[in-house]
Design a protein around this motif. Structure first.
Motif, PDB file in Angstrom:
ATOM      1  N   VAL A 192       0.857  -1.186   0.000  1.00 35.42           N
ATOM      2  CA  VAL A 192       0.000   0.000   0.000  1.00 35.42           C
ATOM      3  C   VAL A 192       0.892   1.234   0.000  1.00 35.42           C
ATOM      4  CG1 VAL A 192      -1.864  -1.195   1.205  1.00 35.42           C
ATOM      5  CG2 VAL A 192      -0.152   0.076   2.529  1.00 35.42           C
ATOM      6  N   LEU A 193       0.365   2.332  -0.520  1.00 29.97           N
ATOM      7  CA  LEU A 193       1.105   3.586  -0.544  1.00 29.97           C
ATOM      8  C   LEU A 193       1.005   4.263   0.813  1.00 29.97           C
ATOM      9  CD1 LEU A 193       2.697   5.710  -2.134  1.00 29.97           C
ATOM     10  CD2 LEU A 193       0.502   6.716  -2.799  1.00 29.97           C
ATOM     11  N   SER A 194       2.150   4.587   1.395  1.00 30.60           N
ATOM     12  CA  SER A 194       2.202   5.282   2.680  1.00 30.60           C
ATOM     13  C   SER A 194       3.457   6.135   2.695  1.00 30.60           C
ATOM     14  CB  SER A 194       2.235   4.278   3.839  1.00 30.60           C
ATOM     15  OG  SER A 194       3.453   3.540   3.826  1.00 30.60           O
ATOM     16  N   ASP A 195       3.658   6.862   3.776  1.00 28.54           N
ATOM     17  CA  ASP A 195       4.847   7.712   3.869  1.00 28.54           C
ATOM     18  C   ASP A 195       6.129   6.889   3.789  1.00 28.54           C
ATOM     19  OD1 ASP A 195       3.330   9.989   4.062  1.00 28.54           O
ATOM     20  OD2 ASP A 195       3.382  10.076   6.256  1.00 28.54           O
ATOM     21  N   ARG A 196       6.098   5.671   4.328  1.00 28.56           N
ATOM     22  CA  ARG A 196       7.339   4.884   4.330  1.00 28.56           C
ATOM     23  C   ARG A 196       7.538   4.064   3.051  1.00 28.56           C
ATOM     24  NH1 ARG A 196       6.842   0.038   8.791  1.00 28.56           N
ATOM     25  NH2 ARG A 196       5.090  -1.090   7.897  1.00 28.56           N
ATOM     26  N   THR A 197       6.488   3.916   2.240  1.00 22.74           N
ATOM     27  CA  THR A 197       6.670   3.199   0.970  1.00 22.74           C
ATOM     28  C   THR A 197       6.807   4.139  -0.217  1.00 22.74           C
ATOM     29  OG1 THR A 197       4.276   2.963   0.589  1.00 22.74           O
ATOM     30  CG2 THR A 197       5.386   1.200   1.811  1.00 22.74           C
ATOM     31  N   ARG A 198       6.474   5.411  -0.041  1.00 24.80           N
ATOM     32  CA  ARG A 198       6.643   6.373  -1.130  1.00 24.80           C
ATOM     33  C   ARG A 198       8.136   6.505  -1.457  1.00 24.80           C
ATOM     34  NH1 ARG A 198       3.174  10.293  -3.006  1.00 24.80           N
ATOM     35  NH2 ARG A 198       1.792   9.852  -1.245  1.00 24.80           N
TER      36      ARG A 198
END
Length: 319
Positions: free
Chosen positions: A210-216
């Protein structure tokens, strides 16, 4: 006086046929919009009189500035139970109820494999050559059996990806920030010690996070440089997980063999975007979840969300 409901981004003009909207017709007038609105001022002009809006996850951002210009909006319904393009704090501030729908992990899994198979056997290129009466056979395909699939993320979709890879005779390695051997072991999947290790050893790398601050921007040029020059990157998850400029550079320089992409930082893609023309890119216009079965489920549950809201008991709330 009736409420007004807008359905956005109904590109295929199917939304009004896939649910029984007549069940709320006494209370709500429903309008479907088939074009994408690229700018916020367009959205404001079109949507300012609507009380309910149904959106496709992350196709149309709903940020604080947009909520501020939609004073009549009371209910926002999105596909899925997460939507990184909605400012939920702004929704709360403007007293907008936000609800979601359940999602099906099968369609994006199937599309991801469509991209992998196409890249491995050069199906698109061979088909185009055949149609244009070109040479008979122009490529030598790659075997999947014996190759390694690296999965970044081993949730619902990642787990399905692993089982299909094993059916092809592939080895499977997975990595995510909180992945454990208790998760990988029962699936017969090897847990990579690090993202770097997974990238170095995989022939196909498929992203399922999922897209999140840590995967962006999880995948930048540094990570792409760890991949084999013969390897392919598959992204059917979210565009911003991969740094777009770095991926373009890697593809132009041949740092990796190619990419299969269904998601992009900004959608729709600009007409002159490199992903439309790079010869080692197989791109589709965010089709991962676009199936009749999935759409039927989405619009049916959107209708359920609206009915529940009208009854005073909203369901599937995102906050």
């Amino acid at each position: 006086m009736k409420l007004k409901c807008a359905i956005l981004d109904d590109y295929q003009k199917v939304a009004l046929d896939l649910a029984d909207w007549s069940s709320i017709s006494e209370k709500v007038d429903v309008t479907a919009f088939h074009q994408h609105f690229n700018h916020e001022d367009e959205l404001i002009e079109v949507l300012q009189d609507f009380d309910i809006i149904a959106i496709m996850r992350e196709r149309t951002p709903f940020q604080k500035s947009l909520f501020a210009h939609l004073p009549k909006l009371k209910l926002l319904v999105t596909t899925g139970m997460r939507n990184a393009a909605i400012d939920l704090e702004a929704a709360k501030e403007h007293h907008v109820t936000v609800c979601g729908t359940a999602s099906d992990s099968a369609p994006p899994t199937e599309l991801a494999w469509g991209l992998i198979l196409n890249l491995a056997r050069q199906i698109t290129q061979e088909n185009l050559t055949l149609r244009n009466n070109g040479p008979w056979q122009i490529s030598v395909g790659e075997d999947l059996c014996g190759k390694r699939l690296g999965l970044i993320g081993l949730g619902k979709i990642g787990s399905k990806m692993a089982r299909i890879a094993q059916a092809f005779g592939m080895e499977v390695t997975a990595w995510s920030q909180n992945l454990t051997t208790e998760r990988t072991g029962p699936l017969g999947v090897q847990k990579a010690a690090s993202l770097e290790e997974l990238l170095q050893n995989s022939d196909y790398v498929s992203i399922h996070l999922v897209l999140s601050d840590r995967t962006r921007n999880l995948i930048t040029l540094r990570e792409l440089e760890h991949m084999k020059p013969s390897a392919y990157l598959i992204n059917t998850s979210r565009g911003p997980i991969v740094n777009q400029d770095d991926l373009i550079h890697a593809l132009e320089k041949g740092l990796i063999a190619g990419a299969g992409l269904d998601v992009f930082e900004i959608e729709p893609l600009d007409e002159d975007h490199p992903f439309r023309t790079l010869p080692n890119v197989l791109a589709t216009p965010h089709l991962g979840y676009v199936t009749r079965g999935n759409y039927s489920k989405y619009y049916h549950e959107t209708l359920e969300d609206i009915q529940a809201y009208l009854s005073g008991s909203p369901i599937r709330k995102l906050f």
